[in-house]
Design a protein around this motif. Structure first.
Motif, PDB file in Angstrom:
ATOM      1  N   GLU A 154     -16.657 -21.971  -1.717  1.00 42.94           N
ATOM      2  CA  GLU A 154     -16.196 -22.298  -0.794  1.00 42.94           C
ATOM      3  C   GLU A 154     -15.946 -22.897   0.310  1.00 42.94           C
ATOM      4  O   GLU A 154     -16.992 -24.526   0.214  1.00 42.94           O
ATOM      5  N   SER A 155     -15.133 -23.352   1.166  1.00 44.33           N
ATOM      6  CA  SER A 155     -15.368 -24.544   2.191  1.00 44.33           C
ATOM      7  C   SER A 155     -14.934 -23.656   3.486  1.00 44.33           C
ATOM      8  O   SER A 155     -14.105 -22.448   3.626  1.00 44.33           O
ATOM      9  N   ARG A 156     -15.298 -24.342   5.193  1.00 43.40           N
ATOM     10  CA  ARG A 156     -15.169 -24.069   6.440  1.00 43.40           C
ATOM     11  C   ARG A 156     -15.129 -25.134   7.078  1.00 43.40           C
ATOM     12  O   ARG A 156     -15.605 -25.869   7.324  1.00 43.40           O
ATOM     13  N   VAL A 157     -13.897 -25.415   7.857  1.00 47.90           N
ATOM     14  CA  VAL A 157     -13.727 -25.875   8.135  1.00 47.90           C
ATOM     15  C   VAL A 157     -13.569 -25.990   9.715  1.00 47.90           C
ATOM     16  O   VAL A 157     -13.213 -24.585  10.340  1.00 47.90           O
ATOM     17  N   PHE A 158     -14.178 -26.034  11.650  1.00 47.25           N
ATOM     18  CA  PHE A 158     -13.665 -26.069  12.486  1.00 47.25           C
ATOM     19  C   PHE A 158     -14.045 -27.650  13.000  1.00 47.25           C
ATOM     20  O   PHE A 158     -14.591 -28.383  13.025  1.00 47.25           O
ATOM     21  N   VAL A 159     -13.476 -27.652  14.573  1.00 45.57           N
ATOM     22  CA  VAL A 159     -13.721 -28.721  15.556  1.00 45.57           C
ATOM     23  C   VAL A 159     -14.418 -28.133  16.995  1.00 45.57           C
ATOM     24  O   VAL A 159     -13.719 -27.225  17.190  1.00 45.57           O
ATOM     25  N   SER A 160     -15.505 -28.994  16.680  1.00 46.95           N
ATOM     26  CA  SER A 160     -15.878 -27.677  18.111  1.00 46.95           C
ATOM     27  C   SER A 160     -16.248 -28.361  19.152  1.00 46.95           C
ATOM     28  O   SER A 160     -15.385 -29.794  19.304  1.00 46.95           O
ATOM     29  N   ARG A 161     -15.640 -27.160  19.995  1.00 46.56           N
ATOM     30  CA  ARG A 161     -15.546 -27.505  21.000  1.00 46.56           C
ATOM     31  C   ARG A 161     -16.604 -28.050  21.901  1.00 46.56           C
ATOM     32  O   ARG A 161     -16.093 -28.468  23.552  1.00 46.56           O
ATOM     33  N   ALA A 162     -17.574 -27.917  21.067  1.00 46.22           N
ATOM     34  CA  ALA A 162     -19.000 -27.697  22.654  1.00 46.22           C
ATOM     35  C   ALA A 162     -19.499 -29.337  22.262  1.00 46.22           C
ATOM     36  O   ALA A 162     -19.678 -30.302  23.135  1.00 46.22           O
ATOM     37  N   ASP A 163     -18.983 -29.563  20.918  1.00 47.73           N
ATOM     38  CA  ASP A 163     -20.226 -30.765  20.529  1.00 47.73           C
ATOM     39  C   ASP A 163     -18.682 -31.858  20.414  1.00 47.73           C
ATOM     40  O   ASP A 163     -19.425 -33.049  19.839  1.00 47.73           O
ATOM     41  N   ASP A 164     -17.964 -31.593  20.435  1.00 50.05           N
ATOM     42  CA  ASP A 164     -17.148 -32.547  19.597  1.00 50.05           C
ATOM     43  C   ASP A 164     -16.975 -33.139  18.707  1.00 50.05           C
ATOM     44  O   ASP A 164     -17.077 -34.790  18.564  1.00 50.05           O
ATOM     45  N   VAL A 165     -16.782 -32.799  17.228  1.00 48.93           N
ATOM     46  CA  VAL A 165     -16.779 -33.098  16.552  1.00 48.93           C
ATOM     47  C   VAL A 165     -16.327 -32.533  15.052  1.00 48.93           C
ATOM     48  O   VAL A 165     -16.012 -31.049  15.634  1.00 48.93           O
ATOM     49  N   VAL A 166     -15.613 -32.490  14.298  1.00 46.98           N
ATOM     50  CA  VAL A 166     -15.163 -32.044  12.888  1.00 46.98           C
ATOM     51  C   VAL A 166     -15.806 -31.807  12.168  1.00 46.98           C
ATOM     52  O   VAL A 166     -17.044 -33.031  11.431  1.00 46.98           O
ATOM     53  N   VAL A 167     -16.008 -30.566  11.669  1.00 48.55           N
ATOM     54  CA  VAL A 167     -17.717 -29.777  10.924  1.00 48.55           C
ATOM     55  C   VAL A 167     -16.815 -29.410   9.744  1.00 48.55           C
ATOM     56  O   VAL A 167     -15.886 -28.537   9.385  1.00 48.55           O
ATOM     57  N   GLN A 168     -17.113 -29.372   8.497  1.00 48.09           N
ATOM     58  CA  GLN A 168     -17.020 -29.214   7.279  1.00 48.09           C
ATOM     59  C   GLN A 168     -18.066 -28.608   6.420  1.00 48.09           C
ATOM     60  O   GLN A 168     -19.201 -29.643   6.420  1.00 48.09           O
ATOM     61  N   TYR A 169     -18.129 -27.498   6.029  1.00 43.82           N
ATOM     62  CA  TYR A 169     -19.375 -27.326   5.480  1.00 43.82           C
ATOM     63  C   TYR A 169     -18.665 -26.348   3.936  1.00 43.82           C
ATOM     64  O   TYR A 169     -18.194 -25.961   4.162  1.00 43.82           O
ATOM     65  N   VAL A 170     -19.207 -26.983   2.877  1.00 46.25           N
ATOM     66  CA  VAL A 170     -18.707 -26.353   1.448  1.00 46.25           C
ATOM     67  C   VAL A 170     -20.389 -26.032   0.447  1.00 46.25           C
ATOM     68  O   VAL A 170     -21.194 -26.282   0.629  1.00 46.25           O
ATOM     69  N   THR A 171     -19.780 -24.570   0.221  1.00 43.62           N
ATOM     70  CA  THR A 171     -20.603 -24.409  -0.733  1.00 43.62           C
ATOM     71  C   THR A 171     -20.099 -23.962  -2.034  1.00 43.62           C
ATOM     72  O   THR A 171     -18.693 -24.251  -2.466  1.00 43.62           O
ATOM     73  N   GLY A 172     -20.624 -23.531  -2.773  1.00 37.90           N
ATOM     74  CA  GLY A 172     -20.172 -22.786  -4.577  1.00 37.90           C
ATOM     75  C   GLY A 172     -20.342 -23.854  -5.131  1.00 37.90           C
ATOM     76  O   GLY A 172     -20.441 -25.109  -4.970  1.00 37.90           O
ATOM     77  N   GLY A 173     -19.889 -23.685  -6.527  1.00 34.89           N
ATOM     78  CA  GLY A 173     -19.558 -24.646  -7.955  1.00 34.89           C
ATOM     79  C   GLY A 173     -17.996 -24.571  -8.061  1.00 34.89           C
ATOM     80  O   GLY A 173     -17.298 -23.021  -7.937  1.00 34.89           O
ATOM     81  N   PRO A 174     -17.931 -25.791  -8.562  1.00 35.53           N
ATOM     82  CA  PRO A 174     -18.809 -26.395  -9.178  1.00 35.53           C
ATOM     83  C   PRO A 174     -19.135 -27.406  -8.843  1.00 35.53           C
ATOM     84  O   PRO A 174     -18.138 -27.260  -7.444  1.00 35.53           O
ATOM     85  N   ALA A 175     -20.782 -28.273  -8.574  1.00 37.32           N
ATOM     86  CA  ALA A 175     -20.727 -28.803  -6.812  1.00 37.32           C
ATOM     87  C   ALA A 175     -19.749 -29.838  -6.696  1.00 37.32           C
ATOM     88  O   ALA A 175     -19.264 -30.518  -7.402  1.00 37.32           O
ATOM     89  N   VAL A 176     -20.682 -30.280  -5.693  1.00 38.13           N
ATOM     90  CA  VAL A 176     -19.220 -31.463  -4.324  1.00 38.13           C
ATOM     91  C   VAL A 176     -20.525 -32.962  -5.700  1.00 38.13           C
ATOM     92  O   VAL A 176     -21.075 -32.964  -5.382  1.00 38.13           O
TER      93      VAL A 176
END
Length: 773
Positions: A154-176
């Motif tokens: 799983e991967s999740r991405v958003f661009v924060s309106r509050a913190d002005d940053v591109v956020v990527q969160y990656v979990t699950g296998g196979p590992a990064v």
């Protein structure tokens, strides 16, 4: 499908109660950047491909524009030749404007471009022909989160309106196993100088990418903070590389080892005019780490960032909702399958929601460009800039009614930030005080330097009025007028006082030189006399300024009263030029001469029925020329104002059937998805609102152009220019409207059954029941 772990609306299932879907999804990754799902906060943008083995998230920023030497951006100094041009045009020399230049070749404004891709690679072999089992990528419009999942990944991405940053969160296998910043994107110039950096940090690493434009004039720096749960992060490679070179798999990146459970990547980009300060990178790293203060682990860090962002984004997105009663089975389809049907309530619901989401996501530092806030290619059509003789105006026009003040504020940032340059345009080209807006701008310079003989955009004077109109309508909607708006209106009025000095035999003012974007009279030059749009813009600007400047009101209204009347030609149509001998050219994508109808509303079926009939005839005669999306939707908007539901629906149908939308639900400029362009995506929600609810400071129009076949539906949260919110619901020939005024007013109510006066009292809800036809 159940709820997302983000708490986001499920993108591919009916919302509770069977309402419209507030997202879209696909069953495979994006093979083209045009199909990548989008996220943005009005400054940074992200295009997410969703590849489960080698994810690519292309990062953009509104400030990333290729530099143009300052000497090339000066407006042409032509004021000394203006009197001669006017004399020749008034004497009948229709080609005189061809010589009204300073001889320079066409100079494009600075081109918008992407920064780089954040590449996240997993271990193991790439997925086989069948792909990842259970794969799904989706974007939830209410949160701006793009999610790709399947096979335990799983991967999740958003661009924060509050913190002005591109956020990527990656979990699950196979590992990064590796992460890097990749500047080798399509169309990148050969001379782009790129330097990578990678440094270890406790619990992760810091990646940097510095790029220098080949033209000089600076470049940009990208910084990505990598945080790891489990395992170790080992920086790899770095140094300089030329764009287009084949980089090592982990060159300038980080290699991850061990039992990596989760990876969080926070990315920002900064444009710099000169050499970047070496201290910027550690300072930026400290700012990024501070965003995670108090969070233990990547999951908690992601949740913290999402909560801050969602509070701002969701509230804006959910203010207005359209429900057309789409079928449950169609609402569950992926976006590409829904687009393939090319019709139906569920498709319109999703395009309305997507257009609203994309418009909000592209607006912040600046309003949306021709490409919104997104591109995966350095070679953007028309420089990926802002075209103000139709395109930007169409995209942002719905913001006041659609309750998106964020878009209005972004639009205001562009306008007020360029007023100094607009003053230069007025002085250099016309020898006048006040301001003249350019027809094309990169957001950096507001000078009128993009023009050529075939498109003499430097003599177009109506732009400032059109660009100020959403700000005026927002002021009417909220009841609060920005002092900067009053100042800008005064400057537009000063320009017209200096510019409108010639008169005709009837004693009325003659607008000369004049230009009707981007058309020309049959058999004549493009620089002309008395273009209808110029007349309308001058009259509206002077009248609006008079309303806000009591000391000058009498003088400004007197000048407006001396402007020429509109002309009805031999075909019974509102003519594009109110001057003898200038005959209409009907097959054109622009509808500049119908500016009095939409967006001004000066010509309408209620106050000016004769001119409305002439405008309708002009609309009937108008061709589509090259099938530009903005041309079709502009025609639909004018038709809606003229209460022609059939014509409005026909223009909308041509866009739906012309294959204008990518799987991302971002649109194209031409049919068959040619030329990535945000015009259709961002304009369509405004059109659907106009079909159902229209307003003026003293009028409410309900169901002015309800298309046949829209048997039931609901529109919630629309704002009006007399200070009320309207919820509308219709079904089986009857309609209920709930009006919630914030100001006391007496208005003219218009419905399919006729008109009547309506008294509104601030704070008192009013329920209206009427028929739909």
């Amino acid at each position: 499908m159940g709820g997302s772990p983000d708490g986001a609306d499920p993108a591919g299932a009916d919302a509770a109660g069977g309402g419209p879907v507030h997202g879209t999804w696909e069953a495979e990754p994006a093979a083209r950047w045009e199909d990548a799902f989008l996220s943005g906060n009005g400054r940074h943008g992200a295009l997410v491909h969703g590849d489960p083995h080698d994810e690519r998230v292309i990062v953009t920023h509104h400030a990333l524009v290729r530099p143009v030497p300052a000497a090339d951006t000066r407006p042409p100094r032509l004021a000394g030749r203006l009197a001669e041009l006017r004399d020749r045009l008034l004497a009948g020399d229709t080609a005189a404007g061809d010589e009204f230049t300073d001889g320079r070749p066409l100079r494009w404004v600075g081109s918008f471009h992407p920064a780089f891709a954040v590449r996240v690679r997993r271990g193991g072999a790439p997925p086989g022909p069948g792909g990842v089992p259970g794969y799904r990528r989706e974007v939830a419009f209410a949160t701006g989160v793009v999610r790709a999942s399947g096979g335990g990944r799983e991967s999740r991405v958003f661009v924060s309106r509050a913190d002005d940053v591109v956020v990527q969160y990656v979990t699950g296998g196979p590992a990064v196993t590796g992460i890097r910043l990749d500047a080798d994107l399509p169309g990148a110039p050969p001379g782009l100088a790129v330097r990578h950096g990678a440094a270890p940090l406790p619990g992760g690493a810091l990646l940097t990418l510095r790029a220098r434009h080949p033209e000089g004039g600076g470049g940009y720096t990208g910084v990505a903070l990598v945080v790891v749960d489990g395992g170790e992060a080992e920086p790899v490679g770095g140094g300089a590389a030329a764009s287009g070179a084949t980089a090592a798999p982990d060159g300038g990146g980080v290699r991850l080892r061990g039992a990596v459970r989760g990876v969080l990547v926070l990315t920002r980009v900064h444009r710099h005019a000169g050499t970047p300060d070496a201290q910027d990178v550690p300072a930026e790293a400290a700012r990024l780490r501070a965003l995670l203060e108090g969070a233990e682990g990547t999951a908690a860090g992601y949740a913290l960032l999402l909560a801050r962002h969602e509070e701002a984004h969701r509230a804006a997105y959910e203010r207005v909702v359209l429900d057309l009663g789409g079928e449950r089975a169609e609402r569950a389809l992926p976006g590409s399958a829904l687009l393939a049907r090319r019709r139906g309530a569920a498709l319109l619901e999703r395009l309305f929601a997507a257009g609203r989401y994309h418009l909000l996501s592209a607006s912040g530092m600046l309003p949306p460009r021709l490409v919104g806030l997104w591109t995966g290619d350095w070679d953007t059509a028309w420089s990926g800039a802002f075209t103000t003789d139709a395109n930007l105006n169409l995209q942002t026009a719905s913001a006041p009614a659609a309750d998106l003040p964020e878009v209005v504020e972004a639009h205001a940032a562009l306008v007020y930030g360029q007023l100094d340059d607009w003053r230069d345009n007025a002085r250099a080209v016309f020898g006048a005080r006040g301001v003249v807006a350019p027809a094309h701008t990169d957001g950096v310079s507001g000078h009128s330097y993009h023009f050529q003989r075939a498109y003499p955009l430097h003599v177009w004077t109506a732009g400032a009025d059109w660009l100020l109109l959403p700000l005026l309508e927002h002021a009417e909607t909220t009841g609060e007028t920005d002092r900067r708006l009053v100042g800008a209106l005064a400057e537009v009025a000063r320009f017209y006082e200096d510019f409108l000095t010639r008169t005709g035999p009837d004693g009325r003012i003659v607008v000369v030189p004049s230009y009707s974007p981007e058309n020309r009279p049959a058999g004549a030059g493009r620089v002309t006399v008395n273009a209808t749009m110029d007349i309308a813009a001058a009259r509206h600007a002077l009248t609006a300024a008079a309303a806000h400047l009591p000391a000058d009101a009498e003088r400004l209204r007197a000048l407006a009263a001396r402007l020429p009347a509109y002309r009805v030609n031999g075909d019974g149509a509102l003519a594009e030029w109110a001057w003898p001998g200038l005959n209409d050219t009907y097959d054109h994508r622009h509808l500049s001469h119908l500016y009095p109808v939409w967006p001004l509303g000066e010509v309408n079926p209620y106050d000016t029925p004769g001119l409305a009939r002439a405008a309708h005839r002009a609309l009937e005669l108008r061709g589509a020329e090259n099938d530009s999306a903005h041309g079709h939707l502009h025609q639909a908007l004018v038709a809606a104002r003229l209460r022609d539901a059939g014509r409005a629906a026909g223009s909308l149908r041509r866009v739906l059937e012309g294959d204008f939308f990518h799987a991302s639900l971002m649109s194209s400029h031409y049919p068959r998805r040619r030329v990535y362009n945000a015009d259709a995506a961002h304009t369509l929600p405004g059109l659907l609102i106009e079909l159902l609810v229209q307003s003026a400071p003293d009028r409410l129009v309900l169901l002015p152009a309800l298309p046949a076949g829209w048997a039931r539906g609901a529109l919630r949260g629309v704002r009006t220019r007399f200070g009320a919110r309207v919820d509308l619901r219709w079904r089986d020939g009857s309609c209920t409207a709930v009006v919630r005024p914030s100001r006391t007013a007496r208005i003219d109510l218009r419905t399919p059954a006729g008109g009547r006066p309506l008294a509104l009292t601030a704070g008192e809800e009013l329920v209206l029941t009427l028929g739909t036809g």
